[in-house]
Design a protein around this motif. Structure first.
Motif, mmCIF file in Angstrom:
data_model
loop_
_atom_site.group_PDB
_atom_site.id
_atom_site.type_symbol
_atom_site.label_atom_id
_atom_site.label_comp_id
_atom_site.label_asym_id
_atom_site.label_seq_id
_atom_site.Cartn_x
_atom_site.Cartn_y
_atom_site.Cartn_z
ATOM 1 N N ASP A 48 0.822 -1.344 0.048
ATOM 2 C CA ASP A 48 -0.068 0.154 0.038
ATOM 3 C C ASP A 48 1.091 1.143 0.049
ATOM 4 N N PRO A 49 0.973 2.088 -1.106
ATOM 5 C CA PRO A 49 1.769 3.156 -0.996
ATOM 6 C C PRO A 49 1.653 4.232 -0.048
ATOM 7 N N ARG A 50 0.238 4.290 0.549
ATOM 8 C CA ARG A 50 -0.021 5.020 1.625
ATOM 9 C C ARG A 50 0.718 4.613 2.891
ATOM 10 N N GLN A 51 0.847 3.556 3.056
ATOM 11 C CA GLN A 51 1.331 2.895 4.446
ATOM 12 C C GLN A 51 3.068 3.071 4.151
ATOM 13 N N LEU A 54 3.696 6.565 4.881
ATOM 14 C CA LEU A 54 3.614 6.852 6.418
ATOM 15 C C LEU A 54 4.784 6.246 7.177
ATOM 16 N N GLU A 55 5.219 4.997 6.691
ATOM 17 C CA GLU A 55 6.343 4.680 7.483
ATOM 18 C C GLU A 55 7.734 5.409 7.055
ATOM 19 N N ASN A 56 7.837 5.689 5.988
ATOM 20 C CA ASN A 56 9.016 6.582 5.411
ATOM 21 C C ASN A 56 8.851 7.931 6.252
ATOM 22 N N PHE A 57 7.973 8.533 6.510
ATOM 23 C CA PHE A 57 7.720 9.850 7.276
ATOM 24 C C PHE A 57 7.871 9.573 8.698
ATOM 25 N N ILE A 58 7.502 8.391 9.143
ATOM 26 C CA ILE A 58 7.710 8.424 10.527
ATOM 27 C C ILE A 58 9.186 8.039 10.817
ATOM 28 N N SER A 59 10.141 7.199 10.033
ATOM 29 C CA SER A 59 11.292 6.832 10.156
ATOM 30 C C SER A 59 12.195 8.034 9.912
ATOM 31 N N LYS A 60 11.840 8.905 8.926
ATOM 32 C CA LYS A 60 12.696 10.310 8.726
ATOM 33 C C LYS A 60 12.564 11.186 9.750
#
Length: 88
Positions: A48-51, A54-60
């Motif tokens: 899911d590209p949204r997931q 989201l994971e990329n944003f949180i880790s960054k």
């Protein structure tokens, strides 16, 4: 909410079935850190590209924020309330 992130080399955790992207759970009990890993759990990859975004944003950005100066926080009652509720 404040968070502390620590990084350890995988080699410093011998005997655990660690894989890239694997999430695990930890809790402190009796003065010891207990780490639990589900052996059947596969590393989490999302189609899911949204997931994935989201994971990329949180880790960054996780833990990268800085507080405004105290004087600026106190100028806005709602900001002061939210800062006291979530940060302090």
């Amino acid at each position: 909410m404040n968070a502390i992130t620590l990084e350890y080399p995988v080699e410093s955790l011998p005997g655990l079935p660690l894989k890239e992207g694997l999430r695990f759970f930890g809790v402190i009990r009796g003065g010891k850190a207990r780490v639990q890993i589900s052996e059947s759990q596969e590393p989490q990859t999302s189609t899911d590209p949204r997931q994935a975004a989201l994971e990329n944003f949180i880790s960054k950005w996780s833990g990268k924020g800085t507080l405004l100066p105290k004087e600026q926080i106190e100028q806005d009652p709602r900001l002061a309330y939210l800062t006291a509720k979530h940060i302090h």
